[in-house]
Scaffold this motif. Structure first.
Motif, short mmCIF file in Angstrom:
data_model
loop_
_atom_site.label_atom_id
_atom_site.label_comp_id
_atom_site.label_asym_id
_atom_site.label_seq_id
_atom_site.Cartn_x
_atom_site.Cartn_y
_atom_site.Cartn_z
N VAL A 71 0.97 -1.14 0.07
CA VAL A 71 -0.24 -0.12 -0.09
C VAL A 71 0.90 1.28 0.15
O VAL A 71 1.38 1.44 0.99
N LYS A 72 1.02 2.04 -1.27
CA LYS A 72 2.05 3.00 -1.21
C LYS A 72 1.43 4.36 -0.87
O LYS A 72 0.18 4.54 -1.26
N ALA A 73 2.41 4.93 -0.62
CA ALA A 73 2.27 6.78 -0.48
C ALA A 73 2.68 7.40 -1.51
O ALA A 73 3.85 7.16 -1.90
N GLU A 74 1.86 8.09 -2.09
CA GLU A 74 2.53 9.01 -2.91
C GLU A 74 3.49 10.30 -2.82
O GLU A 74 3.26 10.59 -1.82
N GLY A 75 4.23 10.54 -3.74
CA GLY A 75 5.03 11.74 -3.37
C GLY A 75 6.43 11.42 -2.75
O GLY A 75 6.75 10.36 -2.25
N LEU A 76 7.10 12.43 -2.47
CA LEU A 76 8.25 12.56 -1.43
C LEU A 76 8.34 13.65 -0.36
O LEU A 76 7.46 14.43 -0.41
N THR A 77 9.10 13.31 0.70
CA THR A 77 9.24 14.34 1.71
C THR A 77 10.74 14.67 2.11
O THR A 77 11.52 13.75 1.70
N LEU A 78 11.11 15.75 2.71
CA LEU A 78 12.35 16.14 3.02
C LEU A 78 12.41 16.27 4.54
O LEU A 78 11.41 17.31 4.95
N ALA A 79 12.93 15.48 5.29
CA ALA A 79 13.16 15.53 6.56
C ALA A 79 14.11 16.34 7.11
O ALA A 79 15.23 16.16 6.50
N GLU A 80 13.93 17.13 8.09
CA GLU A 80 15.21 18.01 8.54
C GLU A 80 15.16 17.80 9.91
O GLU A 80 14.19 18.01 10.65
N PHE A 81 16.43 17.60 10.71
CA PHE A 81 16.79 17.76 11.93
C PHE A 81 17.93 18.36 12.28
O PHE A 81 18.82 18.21 11.57
N LYS A 82 17.75 19.21 13.23
CA LYS A 82 18.76 20.26 13.60
C LYS A 82 18.67 20.72 14.97
O LYS A 82 17.86 20.50 15.84
N GLN A 83 19.71 21.47 15.45
CA GLN A 83 19.75 21.84 16.98
C GLN A 83 18.72 22.71 17.01
O GLN A 83 18.32 23.69 16.36
N PRO A 126 9.33 20.07 -1.71
CA PRO A 126 10.89 20.29 -1.18
C PRO A 126 11.91 20.09 -2.21
O PRO A 126 13.22 19.86 -1.58
N LEU A 127 11.77 20.16 -3.65
CA LEU A 127 12.81 20.02 -4.76
C LEU A 127 13.02 21.58 -4.96
O LEU A 127 12.60 22.27 -4.14
N GLY A 128 13.85 21.58 -5.70
CA GLY A 128 14.17 22.90 -6.44
C GLY A 128 15.45 23.55 -6.25
O GLY A 128 16.26 22.83 -5.01
N VAL A 129 15.93 24.53 -6.69
CA VAL A 129 17.11 25.10 -6.33
C VAL A 129 17.41 25.56 -5.08
O VAL A 129 18.49 25.67 -4.27
N GLY A 130 16.24 26.29 -4.22
CA GLY A 130 16.22 26.46 -3.13
C GLY A 130 16.06 25.84 -1.85
O GLY A 130 15.80 26.13 -0.97
N SER A 131 16.16 24.37 -2.18
CA SER A 131 15.99 23.43 -1.34
C SER A 131 16.94 23.22 -0.15
O SER A 131 16.84 22.66 0.78
N GLY A 132 18.14 23.71 -0.66
CA GLY A 132 19.10 23.56 0.27
C GLY A 132 19.71 21.85 0.08
O GLY A 132 20.94 21.68 0.83
N MET A 133 19.39 21.38 -0.83
CA MET A 133 19.74 19.67 -1.33
C MET A 133 19.96 19.64 -2.54
O MET A 133 20.19 18.60 -3.15
N TYR A 134 20.43 20.66 -3.24
CA TYR A 134 20.55 20.81 -4.73
C TYR A 134 22.01 20.97 -5.20
O TYR A 134 22.64 21.97 -4.54
N TRP A 135 22.77 19.93 -6.02
CA TRP A 135 24.15 20.26 -6.22
C TRP A 135 24.15 21.37 -7.44
O TRP A 135 23.80 20.68 -8.72
N SER A 136 24.41 22.40 -7.54
CA SER A 136 24.66 23.26 -8.66
C SER A 136 25.55 22.75 -9.52
O SER A 136 25.70 23.11 -10.49
N TRP A 137 26.81 22.24 -9.03
CA TRP A 137 27.99 21.68 -9.76
C TRP A 137 27.70 20.37 -10.49
O TRP A 137 28.61 20.00 -11.17
N ASN A 138 26.53 19.70 -9.88
CA ASN A 138 26.47 18.11 -10.54
C ASN A 138 24.90 17.86 -10.30
O ASN A 138 24.25 17.84 -9.37
N ALA A 139 24.51 17.98 -11.71
CA ALA A 139 22.96 17.69 -11.87
C ALA A 139 22.37 16.66 -10.84
O ALA A 139 22.79 15.52 -11.02
#
Length: 243
Positions: A71-83, A126-139
């Motif tokens: 039973v699948k869930a659609e989509g994806l999520t970005l989880a963040e853990f920080k101080q 949570p995708l896109g260049v502003g996600s903090g998870m995108y490599w501008s130097w490596n697609a």
């Protein structure tokens, strides 16, 4: 802290009844102890380290029935853990599933190939260049971003591990279809599925059996290459169902 991406599942029906709401919760650990952000730990190489940031994508989340179907869930999520934020029982995804007994859960850590190479300038959170998870130097995207500090002599020194690329999409299978040792029960009122991520596993081994020593630059600053592949291997056993 968490960032919920795309709503998971639309309401399902089973025998005419609405599906039950379920939350996927993640807790960070060091071994069998809860992780405390900013607290120091020691890895097998003898490095004293602390963690101050962990972010990762989860995708293709599915509860597994006893017959092996999903039973699948659609989509994806970005989880963040920080101080300053919670790192225990953090809800990272919500879904609706038919109530009943399941043999476990499966999910991927990372971004599916079909999304990983689209124009990041046109993708939404949570995708896109502003996600903090995108490599501008490596697609493509960083799937797993792990950062902290270690003591280099008497000096606190940053370390980081950024794991990505299609080959680094991690398939996590926490479902036992033979012994049913990973049961998940979903009542009609709904509930939660709780999983642990042991972040210390990333330091389990270095290249060719050597220690993962943060004093060596190749282990302190990881953006890909052989060390990233080793970290991927180390993390294969880092996930478990909470008891």
């Amino acid at each position: 802290m968490l960032k919920i991406a795309v709503p998971a599942l639309a309401a399902l029906t089973l025998g005419g009844a609405l599906a039950a709401p379920v939350e996927l919760k993640v807790s960070l650990t060091v071994g069998d102890k809860p992780l405390v952000m900013g607290q120091t730990y020691q890895n097998p190489a003898g490095n004293t380290y602390l963690v101050n940031l962990l972010r990762f994508y989860l995708s293709n989340v599915a509860l597994v029935k006893r017959d092996g179907s999903e039973v699948k869930a659609e989509g994806l999520t970005l989880a963040e853990f920080k101080q300053g934020g919670s790192v225990q029982d953090v809800t990272v995804m919500k879904m609706d599933v038919p109530a009943g007994d399941y043999a476990g859960i499966r999910f991927n850590v990372g971004v599916p190939r079909e999304l990983n190479h689209l124009d990041a300038a046109k993708q939404q959170a949570p995708l896109g260049v502003g996600s903090g998870m995108y490599w501008s130097w490596n697609a493509g995207y960083i799937f797993y971003r792990f950062e902290g500090k270690f003591m280099k002599g008497n000096t606190p020194t940053p370390f980081l591990m950024h794991m990505g690329t299609d080959d680094a999409l991690q398939h996590v299978n926490l479902a036992d279809l033979e012994g049913y040792s990973t049961p998940i029960k979903v009542p009609e009122t709904g509930g939660s599925v709780r999983v642990n991520l042991d972040v210390s596993k990333v330091f389990a081994a270095g290249l060719k059996g050597e220690a993962y020593d943060l004093n060596k630059p190749q282990y302190a600053q990881v953006h890909g290459g052989p060390v990233s592949q080793q970290a991927y291997t180390n993390l294969l056993g880092a996930w478990s169902l909470a008891k």
